[in-house]
Write an enzyme that holds these catalytic residues in place. Structure first.
Site, short mmCIF file in Angstrom:
data_model
loop_
_atom_site.label_atom_id
_atom_site.label_comp_id
_atom_site.label_asym_id
_atom_site.label_seq_id
_atom_site.Cartn_x
_atom_site.Cartn_y
_atom_site.Cartn_z
N THR A 75 0.83 -1.20 0.00
CA THR A 75 0.00 0.00 0.00
C THR A 75 0.87 1.26 0.00
O THR A 75 0.66 2.16 -0.80
CB THR A 75 -0.87 0.01 1.26
N CYS A 94 -8.12 1.82 8.40
CA CYS A 94 -6.71 1.46 8.53
C CYS A 94 -6.12 1.89 9.88
O CYS A 94 -6.11 3.07 10.20
CB CYS A 94 -5.93 2.13 7.41
N PHE A 126 -8.27 5.06 3.12
CA PHE A 126 -7.90 4.29 4.29
C PHE A 126 -9.08 3.53 4.89
O PHE A 126 -9.04 3.08 6.03
CB PHE A 126 -7.25 5.19 5.34
C1 HEM Z 1 -6.99 -1.60 6.93
C2 HEM Z 1 -5.45 1.20 3.27
C3 HEM Z 1 -1.00 1.33 5.26
C4 HEM Z 1 -2.40 -1.97 8.51
C5 HEM Z 1 -6.96 -0.84 5.78
C6 HEM Z 1 -8.10 -0.59 4.93
C7 HEM Z 1 -7.67 0.18 3.90
C8 HEM Z 1 -6.26 0.43 4.10
C9 HEM Z 1 -8.50 0.69 2.72
C10 HEM Z 1 -9.53 -1.13 5.12
C11 HEM Z 1 -9.70 -2.43 4.36
C12 HEM Z 1 -11.10 -2.99 4.39
O1 HEM Z 1 -12.05 -2.32 4.77
O2 HEM Z 1 -11.23 -4.17 4.02
C13 HEM Z 1 -4.12 1.49 3.51
C14 HEM Z 1 -3.32 2.37 2.69
C15 HEM Z 1 -2.07 2.41 3.25
C16 HEM Z 1 -2.09 1.55 4.42
C17 HEM Z 1 -3.80 3.07 1.43
C18 HEM Z 1 -0.84 3.17 2.83
C19 HEM Z 1 -0.81 4.19 2.04
C20 HEM Z 1 -1.00 0.46 6.33
C21 HEM Z 1 0.14 0.21 7.20
C22 HEM Z 1 -0.26 -0.75 8.09
C23 HEM Z 1 -1.64 -1.06 7.81
C24 HEM Z 1 1.50 0.89 7.08
C25 HEM Z 1 0.50 -1.39 9.24
C26 HEM Z 1 1.50 -0.89 9.85
C27 HEM Z 1 -3.77 -2.14 8.36
C28 HEM Z 1 -4.56 -3.02 9.21
C29 HEM Z 1 -5.89 -2.90 8.76
C30 HEM Z 1 -5.88 -1.95 7.65
C31 HEM Z 1 -4.05 -3.89 10.34
C32 HEM Z 1 -7.12 -3.61 9.33
C33 HEM Z 1 -7.74 -2.74 10.39
C34 HEM Z 1 -8.95 -3.39 11.05
O3 HEM Z 1 -9.83 -3.89 10.34
O4 HEM Z 1 -8.99 -3.39 12.27
N1 HEM Z 1 -5.85 -0.20 5.27
N2 HEM Z 1 -3.34 1.01 4.53
N3 HEM Z 1 -2.05 -0.31 6.73
N4 HEM Z 1 -4.59 -1.51 7.45
FE1 HEM Z 1 -3.99 -0.16 6.07
#
Ligand code: HEM
Length: 462
Positions: free
Chosen positions: A269, A406, A399
Protein backbone atom coordinates in the site's frame (compact mmCIF):
# COMPACT_ATOMS: atom_id res chain seq x y z
CA UNK A 1 -42.97 -2.06 -5.38
CA UNK A 2 -40.84 0.79 -6.72
CA UNK A 3 -37.62 -1.21 -6.61
CA UNK A 4 -35.45 -1.94 -9.63
CA UNK A 5 -33.24 -4.82 -10.68
CA UNK A 6 -29.50 -4.03 -10.34
CA UNK A 7 -28.09 -4.00 -13.88
CA UNK A 8 -25.16 -6.10 -15.04
CA UNK A 9 -23.84 -8.13 -17.96
CA UNK A 10 -25.36 -11.53 -18.61
CA UNK A 11 -23.03 -14.44 -17.85
CA UNK A 12 -22.23 -18.01 -18.83
CA UNK A 13 -23.86 -21.00 -17.21
CA UNK A 14 -21.82 -22.11 -14.12
CA UNK A 15 -19.04 -19.59 -14.73
CA UNK A 16 -21.25 -16.50 -14.57
CA UNK A 17 -19.16 -13.40 -15.37
CA UNK A 18 -15.77 -14.92 -14.57
CA UNK A 19 -14.69 -14.45 -18.17
CA UNK A 20 -15.98 -10.87 -18.22
CA UNK A 21 -13.17 -9.87 -15.89
CA UNK A 22 -9.55 -9.53 -17.04
CA UNK A 23 -7.53 -12.07 -15.06
CA UNK A 24 -4.37 -9.98 -14.89
CA UNK A 25 -5.83 -6.56 -14.07
CA UNK A 26 -9.38 -7.23 -12.84
CA UNK A 27 -9.73 -3.58 -11.84
CA UNK A 28 -9.57 -2.49 -15.47
CA UNK A 29 -12.67 -4.54 -16.33
CA UNK A 30 -14.44 -3.53 -13.12
CA UNK A 31 -13.95 0.16 -14.00
CA UNK A 32 -14.97 -0.31 -17.63
CA UNK A 33 -18.15 -2.04 -16.49
CA UNK A 34 -18.93 0.94 -14.26
CA UNK A 35 -18.65 3.20 -17.33
CA UNK A 36 -20.98 0.87 -19.18
CA UNK A 37 -23.60 0.05 -16.50
CA UNK A 38 -23.44 3.11 -14.26
CA UNK A 39 -22.90 3.69 -10.53
CA UNK A 40 -24.34 0.33 -9.44
CA UNK A 41 -24.04 -3.03 -11.18
CA UNK A 42 -23.61 -6.67 -10.29
CA UNK A 43 -21.45 -9.55 -11.43
CA UNK A 44 -21.79 -13.23 -10.79
CA UNK A 45 -18.65 -15.27 -10.07
CA UNK A 46 -19.66 -18.90 -10.45
CA UNK A 47 -22.75 -18.48 -8.28
CA UNK A 48 -21.44 -15.76 -5.95
CA UNK A 49 -22.87 -12.30 -6.64
CA UNK A 50 -20.93 -9.10 -6.01
CA UNK A 51 -22.54 -5.66 -6.28
CA UNK A 52 -20.21 -2.81 -7.34
CA UNK A 53 -20.97 0.78 -6.32
CA UNK A 54 -19.07 3.77 -7.61
CA UNK A 55 -20.84 7.11 -7.07
CA UNK A 56 -20.04 9.33 -4.09
CA UNK A 57 -23.70 9.23 -3.07
CA UNK A 58 -23.82 5.44 -2.87
CA UNK A 59 -20.42 5.21 -1.14
CA UNK A 60 -21.62 7.72 1.43
CA UNK A 61 -24.70 5.61 2.10
CA UNK A 62 -22.61 2.42 2.36
CA UNK A 63 -20.28 4.00 4.93
CA UNK A 64 -23.16 4.06 7.45
CA UNK A 65 -21.93 1.52 10.00
CA UNK A 66 -25.40 1.16 11.51
CA UNK A 67 -26.58 -0.43 8.27
CA UNK A 68 -23.45 -1.96 6.71
CA UNK A 69 -20.44 -3.86 8.08
CA UNK A 70 -17.11 -4.97 6.59
CA UNK A 71 -17.44 -8.11 4.49
CA UNK A 72 -14.59 -10.62 4.50
CA UNK A 73 -15.04 -12.28 1.17
CA UNK A 74 -13.26 -12.88 -2.12
CA UNK A 75 -9.50 -12.39 -1.80
CA UNK A 76 -9.65 -11.50 1.91
CA UNK A 77 -11.27 -14.83 2.64
CA UNK A 78 -8.28 -16.50 0.98
CA UNK A 79 -5.79 -14.34 2.91
CA UNK A 80 -7.41 -15.74 6.07
CA UNK A 81 -5.76 -19.06 5.20
CA UNK A 82 -2.51 -17.48 6.43
CA UNK A 83 -3.54 -14.88 9.02
CA UNK A 84 -6.94 -16.12 10.28
CA UNK A 85 -8.72 -13.57 12.44
CA UNK A 86 -5.84 -11.06 12.38
CA UNK A 87 -6.94 -7.41 12.34
CA UNK A 88 -7.37 -7.03 8.58
CA UNK A 89 -9.14 -10.30 7.84
CA UNK A 90 -11.25 -10.74 11.00
CA UNK A 91 -14.99 -11.05 10.47
CA UNK A 92 -17.20 -8.65 12.37
CA UNK A 93 -17.67 -9.83 15.93
CA UNK A 94 -14.67 -12.17 16.15
CA UNK A 95 -13.29 -11.68 19.69
CA UNK A 96 -9.58 -11.66 18.70
CA UNK A 97 -10.24 -8.57 16.57
CA UNK A 98 -11.48 -6.61 19.60
CA UNK A 99 -8.58 -7.72 21.78
CA UNK A 100 -5.92 -6.93 19.15
CA UNK A 101 -7.61 -3.63 18.21
CA UNK A 102 -7.70 -2.36 21.78
CA UNK A 103 -4.17 -3.58 22.59
CA UNK A 104 -2.74 -2.04 19.41
CA UNK A 105 -4.57 1.29 19.11
CA UNK A 106 -2.16 3.10 21.49
CA UNK A 107 0.83 1.51 19.71
CA UNK A 108 -0.36 3.07 16.44
CA UNK A 109 -1.10 6.43 18.10
CA UNK A 110 0.82 9.61 17.21
CA UNK A 111 3.27 9.46 20.15
CA UNK A 112 4.23 5.93 19.47
CA UNK A 113 4.61 6.45 15.72
CA UNK A 114 6.75 9.54 16.38
CA UNK A 115 9.04 7.24 18.38
CA UNK A 116 9.61 5.22 15.19
CA UNK A 117 10.96 8.22 13.29
CA UNK A 118 14.66 7.39 13.70
CA UNK A 119 14.23 3.84 12.41
CA UNK A 120 12.18 5.09 9.48
CA UNK A 121 14.95 7.59 8.79
CA UNK A 122 17.56 4.82 8.95
CA UNK A 123 15.86 2.80 6.18
CA UNK A 124 15.02 5.86 4.06
CA UNK A 125 18.72 6.78 4.33
CA UNK A 126 19.63 3.40 2.86
CA UNK A 127 17.43 4.14 -0.15
CA UNK A 128 19.08 7.54 -0.63
CA UNK A 129 22.53 5.91 -0.48
CA UNK A 130 21.57 3.31 -3.05
CA UNK A 131 20.20 5.86 -5.51
CA UNK A 132 23.13 8.22 -4.94
CA UNK A 133 25.54 5.43 -5.88
CA UNK A 134 23.47 4.54 -8.95
CA UNK A 135 23.77 8.04 -10.34
CA UNK A 136 21.87 9.15 -13.39
CA UNK A 137 23.22 6.47 -15.73
CA UNK A 138 21.09 3.68 -14.24
CA UNK A 139 17.31 3.49 -14.53
CA UNK A 140 15.64 3.04 -11.15
CA UNK A 141 12.97 0.39 -10.86
CA UNK A 142 10.80 2.62 -8.73
CA UNK A 143 8.22 0.23 -7.35
CA UNK A 144 10.77 -2.46 -6.45
CA UNK A 145 12.94 -0.09 -4.47
CA UNK A 146 9.94 1.45 -2.70
CA UNK A 147 8.81 -2.05 -1.79
CA UNK A 148 12.26 -2.79 -0.32
CA UNK A 149 11.91 0.44 1.64
CA UNK A 150 8.42 -0.13 3.01
CA UNK A 151 9.02 -3.76 3.94
CA UNK A 152 12.30 -3.05 5.68
CA UNK A 153 10.74 -0.10 7.51
CA UNK A 154 7.78 -2.14 8.65
CA UNK A 155 9.79 -5.14 9.80
CA UNK A 156 12.20 -2.90 11.71
CA UNK A 157 9.53 -0.75 13.38
CA UNK A 158 7.14 -3.62 14.04
CA UNK A 159 9.56 -6.20 15.38
CA UNK A 160 13.15 -5.01 15.26
CA UNK A 161 13.92 -7.33 12.33
CA UNK A 162 16.17 -6.27 9.45
CA UNK A 163 15.42 -7.75 6.02
CA UNK A 164 18.36 -5.70 4.62
CA UNK A 165 16.65 -5.66 1.24
CA UNK A 166 18.90 -2.90 -0.11
CA UNK A 167 21.90 -5.17 0.25
CA UNK A 168 20.53 -8.00 -1.88
CA UNK A 169 19.38 -8.22 -5.49
CA UNK A 170 17.11 -11.13 -4.65
CA UNK A 171 14.24 -10.45 -2.29
CA UNK A 172 14.33 -12.17 1.12
CA UNK A 173 12.62 -15.63 0.97
CA UNK A 174 9.87 -14.40 3.30
CA UNK A 175 9.11 -11.64 0.82
CA UNK A 176 9.11 -14.06 -2.11
CA UNK A 177 6.69 -16.30 -0.22
CA UNK A 178 4.44 -13.40 0.70
CA UNK A 179 4.36 -12.09 -2.88
CA UNK A 180 3.33 -15.37 -4.41
CA UNK A 181 0.88 -16.04 -1.56
CA UNK A 182 -0.88 -12.72 -2.24
CA UNK A 183 -1.05 -13.22 -5.99
CA UNK A 184 -2.39 -16.74 -5.52
CA UNK A 185 -4.96 -15.55 -2.94
CA UNK A 186 -6.33 -13.21 -5.61
CA UNK A 187 -6.39 -15.93 -8.28
CA UNK A 188 -8.07 -18.46 -5.98
CA UNK A 189 -10.85 -16.01 -5.21
CA UNK A 190 -11.72 -15.69 -8.90
CA UNK A 191 -11.74 -19.44 -9.63
CA UNK A 192 -14.91 -21.50 -9.41
CA UNK A 193 -14.64 -24.01 -6.53
CA UNK A 194 -14.92 -26.98 -8.90
CA UNK A 195 -11.76 -25.86 -10.72
CA UNK A 196 -9.46 -26.42 -7.74
CA UNK A 197 -8.56 -29.89 -8.97
CA UNK A 198 -6.84 -28.29 -11.96
CA UNK A 199 -4.58 -26.25 -9.73
CA UNK A 200 -2.95 -28.90 -7.50
CA UNK A 201 0.60 -27.61 -7.89
CA UNK A 202 -0.30 -24.02 -7.17
CA UNK A 203 -2.31 -25.14 -4.16
CA UNK A 204 0.67 -27.09 -2.84
CA UNK A 205 2.98 -24.10 -3.31
CA UNK A 206 0.35 -21.83 -1.71
CA UNK A 207 0.29 -23.80 1.53
CA UNK A 208 4.07 -24.09 1.52
CA UNK A 209 4.31 -20.30 1.28
CA UNK A 210 1.94 -19.97 4.22
CA UNK A 211 4.08 -22.36 6.30
CA UNK A 212 7.18 -20.39 5.43
CA UNK A 213 5.70 -17.06 6.46
CA UNK A 214 4.33 -18.40 9.73
CA UNK A 215 7.56 -20.20 10.59
CA UNK A 216 9.61 -17.04 10.06
CA UNK A 217 7.23 -14.87 12.11
CA UNK A 218 7.09 -17.49 14.88
CA UNK A 219 10.88 -17.49 15.03
CA UNK A 220 10.98 -13.72 15.49
CA UNK A 221 8.33 -13.99 18.22
CA UNK A 222 10.13 -16.79 20.08
CA UNK A 223 13.50 -15.04 19.83
CA UNK A 224 11.98 -11.96 21.48
CA UNK A 225 10.30 -14.00 24.20
CA UNK A 226 13.58 -15.71 25.02
CA UNK A 227 15.64 -12.54 24.86
CA UNK A 228 13.40 -9.64 25.88
CA UNK A 229 14.83 -6.19 25.22
CA UNK A 230 13.63 -2.65 25.81
CA UNK A 231 12.42 -1.93 22.28
CA UNK A 232 9.04 -0.18 22.17
CA UNK A 233 7.84 -1.68 18.91
CA UNK A 234 4.57 -3.27 17.84
CA UNK A 235 5.75 -6.72 18.87
CA UNK A 236 6.48 -5.45 22.39
CA UNK A 237 3.04 -3.82 22.51
CA UNK A 238 1.44 -7.13 21.57
CA UNK A 239 3.50 -9.22 24.03
CA UNK A 240 3.08 -6.87 26.98
CA UNK A 241 -0.32 -5.28 26.37
CA UNK A 242 -3.51 -6.25 28.16
CA UNK A 243 -6.93 -5.60 26.67
CA UNK A 244 -8.56 -3.00 28.96
CA UNK A 245 -12.02 -4.42 28.25
CA UNK A 246 -11.54 -8.15 28.83
CA UNK A 247 -8.26 -8.18 30.77
CA UNK A 248 -6.98 -10.72 28.24
CA UNK A 249 -3.57 -10.79 26.55
CA UNK A 250 -3.04 -11.62 22.90
CA UNK A 251 -2.23 -15.29 22.25
CA UNK A 252 1.02 -16.26 20.46
CA UNK A 253 -0.88 -17.33 17.36
CA UNK A 254 -2.83 -14.06 17.29
CA UNK A 255 0.51 -12.16 17.56
CA UNK A 256 1.90 -14.15 14.61
CA UNK A 257 -1.31 -13.48 12.63
CA UNK A 258 -0.90 -9.77 13.21
CA UNK A 259 2.85 -9.59 12.58
CA UNK A 260 2.25 -11.08 9.13
CA UNK A 261 -0.83 -8.88 8.68
CA UNK A 262 1.25 -5.72 9.22
CA UNK A 263 3.80 -6.86 6.66
CA UNK A 264 1.07 -7.64 4.14
CA UNK A 265 -1.15 -4.62 4.81
CA UNK A 266 1.61 -2.12 5.27
CA UNK A 267 4.13 -2.65 2.53
CA UNK A 268 2.48 -2.71 -0.91
CA UNK A 269 0.00 0.00 0.00
CA UNK A 270 2.67 2.50 1.03
CA UNK A 271 5.09 1.51 -1.72
CA UNK A 272 2.31 1.93 -4.29
CA UNK A 273 1.46 5.35 -2.86
CA UNK A 274 5.08 6.53 -3.17
CA UNK A 275 5.41 5.15 -6.71
CA UNK A 276 2.19 6.80 -7.92
CA UNK A 277 3.16 10.06 -6.20
CA UNK A 278 6.48 10.22 -8.07
CA UNK A 279 4.73 9.33 -11.30
CA UNK A 280 2.29 12.20 -10.79
CA UNK A 281 5.05 14.67 -9.91
CA UNK A 282 7.01 13.76 -13.03
CA UNK A 283 3.89 14.22 -15.15
CA UNK A 284 3.11 17.56 -13.48
CA UNK A 285 6.25 19.73 -13.38
CA UNK A 286 4.48 22.61 -11.64
CA UNK A 287 3.43 20.38 -8.73
CA UNK A 288 6.94 18.87 -8.67
CA UNK A 289 8.51 22.34 -8.41
CA UNK A 290 6.17 23.38 -5.59
CA UNK A 291 6.85 20.16 -3.66
CA UNK A 292 10.62 20.53 -3.97
CA UNK A 293 10.46 24.23 -3.03
CA UNK A 294 8.51 23.34 0.06
CA UNK A 295 11.21 20.90 1.17
CA UNK A 296 13.91 23.50 0.52
CA UNK A 297 12.03 26.10 2.55
CA UNK A 298 10.93 23.91 5.44
CA UNK A 299 13.97 21.65 5.77
CA UNK A 300 16.77 23.30 3.83
CA UNK A 301 19.88 21.19 3.41
CA UNK A 302 20.14 19.80 6.93
CA UNK A 303 18.83 16.58 8.42
CA UNK A 304 15.07 16.13 8.31
CA UNK A 305 13.51 16.13 11.76
CA UNK A 306 10.11 14.97 12.85
CA UNK A 307 9.00 18.59 13.50
CA UNK A 308 9.39 19.31 9.79
CA UNK A 309 6.85 16.75 8.67
CA UNK A 310 3.75 18.60 9.88
CA UNK A 311 4.87 21.68 7.95
CA UNK A 312 4.99 19.88 4.60
CA UNK A 313 1.44 20.95 3.67
CA UNK A 314 1.85 20.81 -0.08
CA UNK A 315 3.47 17.38 -0.03
CA UNK A 316 0.65 16.12 2.20
CA UNK A 317 -1.76 17.38 -0.46
CA UNK A 318 0.28 15.62 -3.17
CA UNK A 319 -0.07 12.36 -1.24
CA UNK A 320 -3.82 12.87 -0.70
CA UNK A 321 -4.43 13.75 -4.34
CA UNK A 322 -2.36 10.69 -5.36
CA UNK A 323 -4.50 8.43 -3.16
CA UNK A 324 -7.63 10.01 -4.64
CA UNK A 325 -6.52 9.19 -8.19
CA UNK A 326 -4.84 5.88 -7.41
CA UNK A 327 -6.18 4.44 -4.15
CA UNK A 328 -3.71 1.60 -3.68
CA UNK A 329 -6.51 -0.46 -2.14
CA UNK A 330 -8.83 0.32 -5.02
CA UNK A 331 -11.97 -1.11 -3.40
CA UNK A 332 -13.16 -2.45 -0.08
CA UNK A 333 -16.26 -4.45 0.72
CA UNK A 334 -19.23 -4.24 3.07
CA UNK A 335 -22.48 -6.16 3.46
CA UNK A 336 -25.89 -5.10 4.80
CA UNK A 337 -26.57 -6.08 8.41
CA UNK A 338 -30.27 -6.53 7.48
CA UNK A 339 -32.04 -6.72 4.11
CA UNK A 340 -31.68 -3.24 2.64
CA UNK A 341 -32.73 -0.93 -0.13
CA UNK A 342 -29.87 1.22 -1.39
CA UNK A 343 -29.86 4.25 -3.67
CA UNK A 344 -33.57 4.52 -2.84
CA UNK A 345 -34.50 1.67 -5.19
CA UNK A 346 -32.17 -1.35 -5.23
CA UNK A 347 -32.89 -4.30 -2.96
CA UNK A 348 -29.82 -5.95 -1.43
CA UNK A 349 -30.22 -8.91 0.88
CA UNK A 350 -28.48 -9.22 4.24
CA UNK A 351 -24.81 -10.38 3.85
CA UNK A 352 -24.67 -9.53 0.13
CA UNK A 353 -21.09 -8.46 -0.69
CA UNK A 354 -20.99 -4.89 -1.98
CA UNK A 355 -17.70 -3.50 -3.29
CA UNK A 356 -17.05 0.22 -2.83
CA UNK A 357 -15.12 1.18 -5.94
CA UNK A 358 -12.89 3.99 -4.71
CA UNK A 359 -10.96 4.18 -7.95
CA UNK A 360 -14.21 5.47 -9.47
CA UNK A 361 -16.10 7.17 -6.62
CA UNK A 362 -13.14 9.43 -5.84
CA UNK A 363 -13.41 10.78 -9.39
CA UNK A 364 -17.08 11.77 -8.96
CA UNK A 365 -17.67 15.16 -10.62
CA UNK A 366 -20.45 15.94 -8.09
CA UNK A 367 -17.72 16.25 -5.47
CA UNK A 368 -14.60 17.23 -7.40
CA UNK A 369 -16.13 19.22 -10.27
CA UNK A 370 -15.61 19.02 -14.02
CA UNK A 371 -11.86 18.65 -13.72
CA UNK A 372 -12.15 15.73 -11.27
CA UNK A 373 -9.79 13.67 -13.43
CA UNK A 374 -6.98 16.28 -13.25
CA UNK A 375 -4.14 16.00 -10.74
CA UNK A 376 -4.41 19.16 -8.62
CA UNK A 377 -2.95 18.93 -5.09
CA UNK A 378 -4.25 22.46 -4.38
CA UNK A 379 -7.82 21.21 -4.29
CA UNK A 380 -7.00 19.02 -1.35
CA UNK A 381 -4.73 21.24 0.79
CA UNK A 382 -5.70 21.16 4.50
CA UNK A 383 -8.47 23.84 4.42
CA UNK A 384 -10.00 22.59 1.17
CA UNK A 385 -9.80 19.01 2.38
CA UNK A 386 -11.76 19.85 5.54
CA UNK A 387 -14.37 21.70 3.51
CA UNK A 388 -14.77 18.87 1.03
CA UNK A 389 -15.21 16.32 3.81
CA UNK A 390 -17.87 18.48 5.48
CA UNK A 391 -19.83 19.07 2.31
CA UNK A 392 -19.42 15.57 0.89
CA UNK A 393 -18.86 13.16 3.77
CA UNK A 394 -16.91 10.03 2.84
CA UNK A 395 -15.74 11.49 -0.47
CA UNK A 396 -12.09 10.48 0.22
CA UNK A 397 -11.78 6.96 1.62
CA UNK A 398 -8.41 5.40 0.69
CA UNK A 399 -7.90 4.29 4.29
CA UNK A 400 -11.27 2.56 4.58
CA UNK A 401 -14.15 3.31 6.93
CA UNK A 402 -15.13 3.56 10.58
CA UNK A 403 -14.02 0.94 13.10
CA UNK A 404 -12.49 -1.16 10.34
CA UNK A 405 -10.48 1.72 8.84
CA UNK A 406 -6.71 1.46 8.53
CA UNK A 407 -4.96 1.26 11.90
CA UNK A 408 -1.62 1.91 10.15
CA UNK A 409 -2.59 5.29 8.66
CA UNK A 410 -0.37 7.44 10.94
CA UNK A 411 2.51 5.02 10.30
CA UNK A 412 2.07 5.18 6.52
CA UNK A 413 1.66 8.95 6.56
CA UNK A 414 4.80 9.63 8.58
CA UNK A 415 6.82 7.26 6.42
CA UNK A 416 5.51 8.66 3.13
CA UNK A 417 6.11 12.32 4.12
CA UNK A 418 9.62 11.52 5.31
CA UNK A 419 10.57 9.62 2.16
CA UNK A 420 9.10 12.23 -0.21
CA UNK A 421 10.98 14.98 1.63
CA UNK A 422 14.27 13.10 1.78
CA UNK A 423 14.22 12.19 -1.90
CA UNK A 424 13.22 15.64 -3.15
CA UNK A 425 15.84 17.20 -0.88
CA UNK A 426 18.66 15.06 -2.25
CA UNK A 427 17.83 14.39 -5.89
CA UNK A 428 16.45 15.71 -9.12
CA UNK A 429 14.31 13.17 -10.94
CA UNK A 430 13.20 12.58 -14.47
CA UNK A 431 11.23 9.93 -16.27
CA UNK A 432 13.46 7.24 -17.77
CA UNK A 433 11.18 7.06 -20.82
CA UNK A 434 9.44 10.42 -21.29
CA UNK A 435 6.73 8.66 -23.30
CA UNK A 436 5.94 6.18 -20.52
CA UNK A 437 2.19 5.62 -20.25
CA UNK A 438 0.85 4.46 -16.91
CA UNK A 439 -0.01 0.77 -16.70
CA UNK A 440 -1.25 -0.94 -13.58
CA UNK A 441 0.05 -4.03 -11.85
CA UNK A 442 -2.59 -5.55 -9.61
CA UNK A 443 -2.21 -8.00 -6.75
CA UNK A 444 -4.34 -7.20 -3.72
CA UNK A 445 -3.25 -3.62 -4.29
CA UNK A 446 -2.39 -1.61 -7.38
CA UNK A 447 1.01 -0.27 -8.41
CA UNK A 448 2.45 1.34 -11.55
CA UNK A 449 3.88 -1.26 -13.91
CA UNK A 450 7.21 -0.82 -15.69
CA UNK A 451 7.77 2.68 -14.28
CA UNK A 452 11.45 3.72 -14.26
CA UNK A 453 13.04 7.02 -13.19
CA UNK A 454 16.52 8.49 -13.37
CA UNK A 455 17.96 10.54 -10.55
CA UNK A 456 20.89 12.86 -10.09
CA UNK A 457 22.19 14.27 -6.83
CA UNK A 458 21.34 17.94 -6.41
CA UNK A 459 24.45 20.07 -6.77
CA UNK A 460 23.81 22.41 -3.87
CA UNK A 461 23.99 19.49 -1.46
CA UNK A 462 26.78 17.32 -0.24
C1 HEM B 1 -6.99 -1.60 6.93
C2 HEM B 1 -5.45 1.20 3.27
C3 HEM B 1 -1.00 1.33 5.26
C4 HEM B 1 -2.40 -1.97 8.51
C5 HEM B 1 -6.96 -0.84 5.78
C6 HEM B 1 -8.10 -0.59 4.93
C7 HEM B 1 -7.67 0.18 3.90
C8 HEM B 1 -6.26 0.43 4.10
C9 HEM B 1 -8.50 0.69 2.72
C10 HEM B 1 -9.53 -1.13 5.12
C11 HEM B 1 -9.70 -2.43 4.36
C12 HEM B 1 -11.10 -2.99 4.39
O1 HEM B 1 -12.05 -2.32 4.77
O2 HEM B 1 -11.23 -4.17 4.02
C13 HEM B 1 -4.12 1.49 3.51
C14 HEM B 1 -3.32 2.37 2.69
C15 HEM B 1 -2.07 2.41 3.25
C16 HEM B 1 -2.09 1.55 4.42
C17 HEM B 1 -3.80 3.07 1.43
C18 HEM B 1 -0.84 3.17 2.83
C19 HEM B 1 -0.81 4.19 2.04
C20 HEM B 1 -1.00 0.46 6.33
C21 HEM B 1 0.14 0.21 7.20
C22 HEM B 1 -0.26 -0.75 8.09
C23 HEM B 1 -1.64 -1.06 7.81
C24 HEM B 1 1.50 0.89 7.08
C25 HEM B 1 0.50 -1.39 9.24
C26 HEM B 1 1.50 -0.89 9.85
C27 HEM B 1 -3.77 -2.14 8.36
C28 HEM B 1 -4.56 -3.02 9.21
C29 HEM B 1 -5.89 -2.90 8.76
C30 HEM B 1 -5.88 -1.95 7.65
C31 HEM B 1 -4.05 -3.89 10.34
C32 HEM B 1 -7.12 -3.61 9.33
C33 HEM B 1 -7.74 -2.74 10.39
C34 HEM B 1 -8.95 -3.39 11.05
O3 HEM B 1 -9.83 -3.89 10.34
O4 HEM B 1 -8.99 -3.39 12.27
N1 HEM B 1 -5.85 -0.20 5.27
N2 HEM B 1 -3.34 1.01 4.53
N3 HEM B 1 -2.05 -0.31 6.73
N4 HEM B 1 -4.59 -1.51 7.45
FE1 HEM B 1 -3.99 -0.16 6.07
Amino acid sequence: DGTEEIPGPSGWPFLGNIRTVDSEVPLKSILNLADQYGPIYKLNFAGRTVVFCSSWELINELCDEKRFAKSVNSALKEVRNAVHDGLFTAKMGEPNWGIAHRVLMPAFGPMSIAGMFDEMHDIAGQLVMKWARHGSSVPIMVTDDFTRLTLDTLALCAMGYRFNSFYHDEMHPFIEAMGSFLTESGSRSRRPPFASILYRDSTHKYFEDIDWMRKTADEVLMARKENPNDRMDLLAAMLNGTDPKTGQKMTDSSITDNLITFLIAGHETTSGLLSFAFHQLLKHPEAYRKAQNEVDQVVGTGKIKIEHLGQLKYIAAVLRETLRHSPTIAQFAVAPIQDEIIGGRYKVPKNQTIALLLAKSQMDTTVYGKDADKFKPERILDENFDMLNKKFPNCWKPFGNGTRACIGRPFAWQEALLVMAMLLQNFNFRMDDPNYQLHINQTLTIKPKGFYMRCSLRENLT
